[in-house]
Design a protein around this motif. Structure first.
Motif, mmCIF file in Angstrom:
data_model
loop_
_atom_site.group_PDB
_atom_site.id
_atom_site.type_symbol
_atom_site.label_atom_id
_atom_site.label_comp_id
_atom_site.label_asym_id
_atom_site.label_seq_id
_atom_site.Cartn_x
_atom_site.Cartn_y
_atom_site.Cartn_z
ATOM 1 N N UNK A 1 -49.215 -20.008 21.511
ATOM 2 C CA UNK A 1 -48.013 -20.306 22.304
ATOM 3 C C UNK A 1 -47.274 -21.509 21.744
ATOM 4 N N UNK A 2 -48.029 -22.581 21.441
ATOM 5 C CA UNK A 2 -47.400 -23.800 20.919
ATOM 6 C C UNK A 2 -46.749 -23.545 19.565
ATOM 7 N N UNK A 3 -47.452 -22.779 18.710
ATOM 8 C CA UNK A 3 -46.905 -22.491 17.378
ATOM 9 C C UNK A 3 -45.645 -21.641 17.495
ATOM 10 N N UNK A 4 -45.651 -20.683 18.432
ATOM 11 C CA UNK A 4 -44.462 -19.837 18.635
ATOM 12 C C UNK A 4 -43.288 -20.691 19.096
ATOM 13 N N UNK A 5 -43.572 -21.639 20.019
ATOM 14 C CA UNK A 5 -42.512 -22.551 20.484
ATOM 15 C C UNK A 5 -41.998 -23.408 19.332
ATOM 16 N N UNK A 6 -42.939 -23.890 18.495
ATOM 17 C CA UNK A 6 -42.579 -24.792 17.399
ATOM 18 C C UNK A 6 -41.665 -24.125 16.374
ATOM 19 N N UNK A 7 -41.882 -22.825 16.107
ATOM 20 C CA UNK A 7 -41.044 -22.143 15.109
ATOM 21 C C UNK A 7 -39.859 -21.424 15.749
ATOM 22 N N UNK A 8 -39.652 -21.683 17.041
ATOM 23 C CA UNK A 8 -38.473 -21.113 17.706
ATOM 24 C C UNK A 8 -38.599 -19.643 18.009
ATOM 25 N N UNK A 9 -39.819 -19.191 18.280
ATOM 26 C CA UNK A 9 -40.041 -17.767 18.560
ATOM 27 C C UNK A 9 -39.433 -17.311 19.865
ATOM 28 N N UNK A 10 -39.237 -18.241 20.800
ATOM 29 C CA UNK A 10 -38.658 -17.868 22.090
ATOM 30 C C UNK A 10 -37.174 -18.251 22.119
ATOM 31 N N UNK A 11 -36.420 -17.800 21.123
ATOM 32 C CA UNK A 11 -35.010 -18.201 21.029
ATOM 33 C C UNK A 11 -34.100 -17.242 21.793
ATOM 34 N N UNK A 12 -34.685 -16.347 22.546
ATOM 35 C CA UNK A 12 -33.875 -15.440 23.356
ATOM 36 C C UNK A 12 -33.438 -14.195 22.628
ATOM 37 N N UNK A 13 -33.790 -14.069 21.329
ATOM 38 C CA UNK A 13 -33.405 -12.875 20.581
ATOM 39 C C UNK A 13 -34.190 -11.686 21.114
ATOM 40 N N UNK A 14 -33.449 -10.688 21.597
ATOM 41 C CA UNK A 14 -34.115 -9.518 22.172
ATOM 42 C C UNK A 14 -34.580 -8.587 21.057
ATOM 43 N N UNK A 15 -35.818 -8.079 21.152
ATOM 44 C CA UNK A 15 -36.249 -7.112 20.152
ATOM 45 C C UNK A 15 -35.440 -5.820 20.281
ATOM 46 N N UNK A 16 -35.064 -5.235 19.157
ATOM 47 C CA UNK A 16 -34.305 -3.986 19.223
ATOM 48 C C UNK A 16 -35.247 -2.800 19.052
ATOM 49 N N UNK A 17 -34.675 -1.604 18.898
ATOM 50 C CA UNK A 17 -35.512 -0.401 18.876
ATOM 51 C C UNK A 17 -36.448 -0.361 17.673
ATOM 52 N N UNK A 18 -35.989 -0.924 16.541
ATOM 53 C CA UNK A 18 -36.868 -0.955 15.361
ATOM 54 C C UNK A 18 -38.054 -1.884 15.607
#
Lengths: 74, 130
Positions: free
Chosen positions: B47-64
């Motif tokens: 969780x911390x690493x995902x936060x650190x690299x900006x993984x929760x930037x709000x970008x929605x996953x698309x169909x691919x």
């Protein structure tokens, strides 16, 4: 020879160049990520039929003007 | 992130377990608290690493993204089934609970790792047709 993941070919890059549309603009209009547009252009991802129609619609082209299909060699 | 954190957590667990066991018999060594810390630690670090690299930037996953996730998860699950079968056989032949628990933990880690590797492969090499 390594078989590409899809036999669906496309002219998206040519159409984008002709109409001066960037990958990011096309992605935004389609509601997908730019990575998905790149993967489709490079033949690494075969779009769904619905997405294929949307792409054709963006360029004002027919589906088979944008996409083709490589038949199995006999 | 899982491709690094989960195996690293498992490796730390194995080292701590071996240190704790010392010259004693391995199966008699207490392990459940180490497993709990290793799994909990891996979740927190992830969780911390995902936060650190900006993984929760709000970008929605698309169909691919969803298709790649689904395919990768399917590949990982095959290992999960195999590991569960091994654990079941171990239970049937009355092997010590230590080995069953550790087989299951290793199965979780390796199935997650396989799914992550498959995901990377699909992103770089392309998504094959069904």
């Amino acid at each position: 020879m390594v078989r590409p993941p899809t036999r669906v070919t496309n002219r998206i890059k040519d159409l984008r160049t002709e109409r001066a549309v960037t990958q990011a603009e096309l992605a935004a209009r389609l509601g997908v990520t730019r990575q998905t547009v790149i993967a489709i252009e490079q033949g690494r991802y075969s779009p769904t039929l619905e997405l294929a129609f949307q792409i054709a619609h963006v360029f004002g082209a027919r589906l088979d003007d944008v996409f083709g299909y490589l038949q199995e060699e006999r | 992130m899982q491709v690094v954190v989960a195996p690293a957590g498992w490796a730390v667990y194995v080292v701590l377990l071996l240190v704790r066991a010392g010259d004693e018999v391995l199966v008699e060594t207490g392990y459940w608290d180490l497993v709990a810390w290793a799994i909990g630690g891996a979740v927190v670090v992830s969780l911390l690493a995902t936060l650190a690299v900006g993984g929760f930037d709000g970008a929605k996953p698309d169909l691919r993204d969803r298709e790649i996730d689904g395919r990768a998860q399917q590949i990982g699950n095959s290992l999960l089934v195999a590991g569960a079968l091994v654990a079941m056989v171990l239970a049937m032949v009355d092997v010590d609970g230590f080995w069953i628990a550790n087989t299951l933990y290793l199965t979780f880690v390796s199935s997650g790792l396989l799914a992550s590797i498959a995901q990377i492969g699909f992103r770089r090499g392309g998504v094959p047709g069904w």
